[in-house]
Design a protein around this motif. Structure first.
Motif, PDB file in Angstrom:
ATOM      1  N   ASP A 136      -4.356 -11.379   8.103  1.00  0.00           N
ATOM      2  CA  ASP A 136      -3.655 -10.705   7.006  1.00  0.00           C
ATOM      3  C   ASP A 136      -2.161 -11.035   6.965  1.00  0.00           C
ATOM      4  OD1 ASP A 136      -3.040  -9.065   4.873  1.00  0.00           O
ATOM      5  OD2 ASP A 136      -2.895  -7.258   6.096  1.00  0.00           O
ATOM      6  N   LYS A 142       4.634 -11.994   2.799  1.00  0.00           N
ATOM      7  CA  LYS A 142       5.294 -10.684   2.722  1.00  0.00           C
ATOM      8  C   LYS A 142       6.014 -10.443   4.042  1.00  0.00           C
ATOM      9  CE  LYS A 142       2.604  -7.970  -0.540  1.00  0.00           C
ATOM     10  NZ  LYS A 142       1.701  -6.821  -0.719  1.00  0.00           N
ATOM     11  N   LYS A 223      -7.898 -14.482   1.451  1.00  0.00           N
ATOM     12  CA  LYS A 223      -6.495 -14.138   1.209  1.00  0.00           C
ATOM     13  C   LYS A 223      -5.784 -15.273   0.468  1.00  0.00           C
ATOM     14  CE  LYS A 223      -2.423 -11.921   2.551  1.00  0.00           C
ATOM     15  NZ  LYS A 223      -1.722 -11.003   3.381  1.00  0.00           N
ATOM     16  N   ARG A 237      -3.285  -9.265  -6.397  1.00  0.00           N
ATOM     17  CA  ARG A 237      -3.013  -9.106  -4.959  1.00  0.00           C
ATOM     18  C   ARG A 237      -3.198  -7.659  -4.497  1.00  0.00           C
ATOM     19  NH1 ARG A 237       1.610 -12.325  -1.486  1.00  0.00           N
ATOM     20  NH2 ARG A 237       1.125 -11.351   0.510  1.00  0.00           N
ATOM     21  N   LEU A 240      -5.932  -6.364  -2.127  1.00  0.00           N
ATOM     22  CA  LEU A 240      -5.816  -6.421  -0.664  1.00  0.00           C
ATOM     23  C   LEU A 240      -5.462  -5.047  -0.092  1.00  0.00           C
ATOM     24  CD1 LEU A 240      -3.827  -9.773  -0.289  1.00  0.00           C
ATOM     25  CD2 LEU A 240      -6.266  -9.428   0.062  1.00  0.00           C
ATOM     26  N   ASN A 241      -5.076  -4.144  -0.987  1.00  0.00           N
ATOM     27  CA  ASN A 241      -4.693  -2.803  -0.531  1.00  0.00           C
ATOM     28  C   ASN A 241      -5.856  -1.820  -0.520  1.00  0.00           C
ATOM     29  OD1 ASN A 241      -2.011  -3.380  -0.026  1.00  0.00           O
ATOM     30  ND2 ASN A 241      -1.462  -3.120  -2.180  1.00  0.00           N
TER      31      ASN A 241
HETATM   32  N1  GLY Z   1      -1.184  -7.341   3.328  1.00  0.00           N
HETATM   33  C1  GLY Z   1      -1.350  -7.296   1.926  1.00  0.00           C
HETATM   34  C2  GLY Z   1      -0.733  -8.455   1.239  1.00  0.00           C
HETATM   35  O1  GLY Z   1      -0.347  -9.428   1.874  1.00  0.00           O
HETATM   36  O2  GLY Z   1      -0.610  -8.410   0.037  1.00  0.00           O
END
Ligand code: GLY
Length: 349
Positions: A136, A142, A223, A237, A240-241
Motif C-alpha cells: 500500500d 502519498k 494499486k 483512488r 482504496l479507502n
Molecule cells: N493508501 C491509500 C492511497 O494510497 O490512496
C-alpha cells in the motif's frame, strides 16, 4: 523477478524479488547517476537491514549516511522531520542526490515528505519492509506527517523513483504486524478482485506465506491501476479507502494505541459491509478476517465512533464519501451528508 511499471506523471518500477535488498545498489544505479544518499530508517529496521543495504550501496560506489529515528507512529511528526532535514543538510545532500526510505509506512511517509520538500524536491527510493508498506503505502506517492490534530494532515504527492520489495524482509515481522498488512490485502480483494479474495480466504496466517509473493504482486498491480487512473486522489483512488472511514475512527477512539491501522481497517470493512452488503458477502469477509486474527468489530458503540468520521479527510464540508462493496471484487463510492451517514450506520431509517 517481477517488475511492475507504474505509469504516473513520473513513471517508476516496483521490483518484487526475494533477496532484492542485497542488490539494492544495482537497482538504484539503474535509476539515478547520483552517488550520494541518506538512508532514512527506524531503530528496529535499521538494526536488521541497514548494514545489508549499506554494503550493496558501497559495492556500487554510492556514499551514504544513515538517519535513524525511534520506531513507531509517535515519531511521524514535525520534530523528527526537522531533525531529518538537518541531517540531509549536514551530509551536504544536493538537488541531484536522493534519500532511501528503509522501513514500514511511517518511514516511507516521512522520508517521502522530506524528499518532496527538501530543496523543493529530491528523488527518493522506497524499500518497504512491512507487508502493509509493500502493498500500500510505498506505491502511489502519498507522503505525510501527523499533527496533534490528526494523522497525515500535512503532506505532498511525490512519486518515488523506484520501489524495491524484498519479501524476505517480511520474515522478521511479528504475527501482529504481518496480519496488519493482510487487512489491506483482503481490502484489495474486496474492492477489485474476487479471485485474490478467494486465494487469501483459502489460506491462514501461516499458510499464506507460501503464496505471499503472488499476493504482494497482485495487490500492487491493483494499486497501480487505481493510481494510474487517479494519481491525485480526486475520484477512483477513493476506493482504496474501503474500511478506512470507520477504521480511522476506531484508531482515533483508542488513541492510536490498542489498534494497528490494519486492525482498524478490518473492523471498518465489517461495519460498512454489515450495513450495505448482503449477509453472504459480510459473512465471507468476517470469516476471512478471522483466519488472519483480525478484528471484525470493536467494543465501542457505533455512536461513539461516528463523531470521529466527520474529522476524517474523506469528509468534504458536511458531506462524506465512503466505500461500499456490495459484491466481493467490486467497490462503489457513495456520497451523502454526515447526518445521513450517521443515520444509516446506526440502522435508522
Ligand atoms: N493508501 C491509500 C492511497 O494510497 O490512496
Amino acid at each position: 523477478m517481477q517488475n511492475i511499471r507504474v505509469n504516473t506523471s513520473k513513471p517508476y518500477d516496483v521490483v518484487i524479488q526475494r533477496g532484492a535488498l542485497n542488490d539494492a545498489g544495482k537497482y538504484i544505479s539503474e535509476v539515478t547517476s547520483s552517488k550520494r544518499c541518506v538512508i532514512i530508517t527506524d531503530d528496529i529496521v535499521g538494526r536488521l537491514y541497514a548494514d545489508t543495504l549499506g554494503r550493496s550501496l558501497t559495492e556500487y560506489g554510492i556514499e551514504y549516511s544513515t538517519f535513524v529515528f525511534p520506531n513507531g507512529e509517535a515519531s511521524k511528526n514535525i520534530h523528527t522531520l526537522s531533525d531529518m532535514y538537518d541531517h540531509l543538510c549536514s551530509f551536504g545532500l544536493t538537488r541531484t542526490d536522493f534519500v532511501i526510505a528503509l522501513g514500514g509506512g511511517v518511514t516511507g511517509d516521512m522520508a517521502g515528505f522530506a524528499a518532496g520538500t527538501f530543496l523543493r524536491g529530491i528523488q527518493y527510493i522506497q524499500i518497504p519492509t512491512t507487508l502493509l508498506a509493500q502493498i500500500d503505502s510505498s506505491v502511489g506517492g502519498k507522503t505525510a506527517i501527523d499533527l496533534t490534530g490528526g494523522k497525515n494532515l500535512v503532506g505532498v504527492f511525490k512519486q518515488p523513483a523506484l520501489v524495491i520489495c524484498d519479501s524476505d524482509t517480511l520474515d522478521t515481522l511479528t504475527p501482529e504486524i504481518f496480519s496488519d498488512g493482510m487487512a489491506e490485502a483482503v481490502k484489495y480483494g474486496m474492492i477489485r478482485d474476487n479471485s485474490l479474495f478467494e486465494l487469501i480466504a483459502s489460506h491462514d496466517l501461516d499458510s499464506i506465506k507460501e503464496v505471499i509473493d503472488e499476493v504482494v504482486y497482485r495487490c500492487i498491480d491493483i494499486k497501480r491501476v487505481v493510481v494510474e487512473n487517479d494519481e491525485f486522489d480526486n475520484g477512483e483512488r477513493m476506493i482504496l479507502n474501503f474500511g478506512h472511514t470507520i477504521g480511522h475512527a476506531i484508531e482515533a477512539h483508542h488513541n492510536y494505541t490498542n489498534y494497528t491501522h490494519g486492525q482498524g481497517v478490518a473492523a471498518g470493512m465489517c461495519y460498512i459491509s454489515r450495513r450495505f452488503a448482503s449477509e453472504d458477502v459480510s459473512n465471507k469477509l468476517e470469516s476471512c478476517l478471522n483466519s488472519y486474527k483480525l478484528p471484525i468489530t470493536d467494543d465501542a458503540d457505533i455512536s461513539e465512533l461516528l463523531p470521529y468520521c466527520s474529522k476524517d479527510k474523506k469528509c468534504q464540508s458536511e458531506n462524506i464519501n465512503f466505500i461500499v462493496c456490495e459484491e466481493i471484487g467490486s467497490a462503489q463510492i457513495r456520497k451523502c451528508t454526515m447526518e445521513e451517514f450517521c443515520r444509516l450506520m446506526e440502522g435508522k431509517q
